[in-house]
Design a protein around this motif. Structure first.
Motif, PDB file in Angstrom:
ATOM      1  N   ASN A 109       0.174   2.112   7.801  1.00 44.67           N
ATOM      2  CA  ASN A 109      -0.865   1.817   8.785  1.00 44.67           C
ATOM      3  C   ASN A 109      -0.417   2.281  10.177  1.00 44.67           C
ATOM      4  N   GLU A 110      -1.242   1.988  11.196  1.00 45.08           N
ATOM      5  CA  GLU A 110      -0.963   2.457  12.563  1.00 45.08           C
ATOM      6  C   GLU A 110       0.287   1.818  13.172  1.00 45.08           C
ATOM      7  N   SER A 146       0.834  -1.193   0.000  1.00 45.65           N
ATOM      8  CA  SER A 146       0.000   0.000   0.000  1.00 45.65           C
ATOM      9  C   SER A 146       0.873   1.248   0.000  1.00 45.65           C
ATOM     10  N   GLU A 172      -0.036   3.856   1.632  1.00 47.14           N
ATOM     11  CA  GLU A 172      -0.304   4.501   2.919  1.00 47.14           C
ATOM     12  C   GLU A 172       0.172   3.620   4.065  1.00 47.14           C
ATOM     13  N   TYR A 185       3.697  -0.656   5.640  1.00 44.43           N
ATOM     14  CA  TYR A 185       2.909  -0.543   4.423  1.00 44.43           C
ATOM     15  C   TYR A 185       2.257  -1.896   4.165  1.00 44.43           C
ATOM     16  N   PRO A 186       0.966  -2.040   4.461  1.00 47.08           N
ATOM     17  CA  PRO A 186       0.318  -3.350   4.296  1.00 47.08           C
ATOM     18  C   PRO A 186       0.223  -3.761   2.824  1.00 47.08           C
TER      19      PRO A 186
END
Length: 115
Positions: A28-29, A24, A26, A33-34
């Motif tokens: 994640n928390e 990804s 974006e 990057y998933p």
């Protein structure tokens, strides 16, 4: 349905989606990057069911015995064995990719339908 008349265009009668797992854009928390399933492109291709004779007499769980369909597409070096096709709500996982005669004209992609 598929005749050996040399006319590849008439055999490519289905619009297939090519999907791939990609990182990804974006974070994640967790600060990572998933990996997400992403539609790469659509291609025209032909889907050929493989016969039961091809599957009989093979060792269990070999690539050949798991082959359920063959997909023909125009040659495309960007298609990877880790990709999969989606057509009509069915997912076709790629088992292996063959470039017949190594002439970069078309690909025969042997797949397994995922239910």
């Amino acid at each position: 349905m598929f005749r050996n008349n040399g006319n590849l265009t008439s055999q490519l009668n289905r619009k297939l989606e090519l999907w791939r797992n990609v990182p990804s854009s974006e974070m994640n928390e967790l600060g990572q990057y998933p990996i997400v399933e992403t539609l790469i492109k659509t291609v025209w291709g032909g889907i050929i069911p493989q016969t039961g004779q091809l599957l009989s007499g093979r060792a269990a769980d070999t690539t050949l015995s798991r082959t359920t369909h063959k997909i023909k597409v125009r040659y495309d070096s960007s298609i990877l064995p880790s990709d999969w096709f989606v057509y009509g709500g069915s997912r076709y996982d790629i088992l292996y990719i063959l470039d017949p005669y190594l002439n970069h004209e078309r690909l025969e992609i042997f797949c397994e339908v995922v239910v």
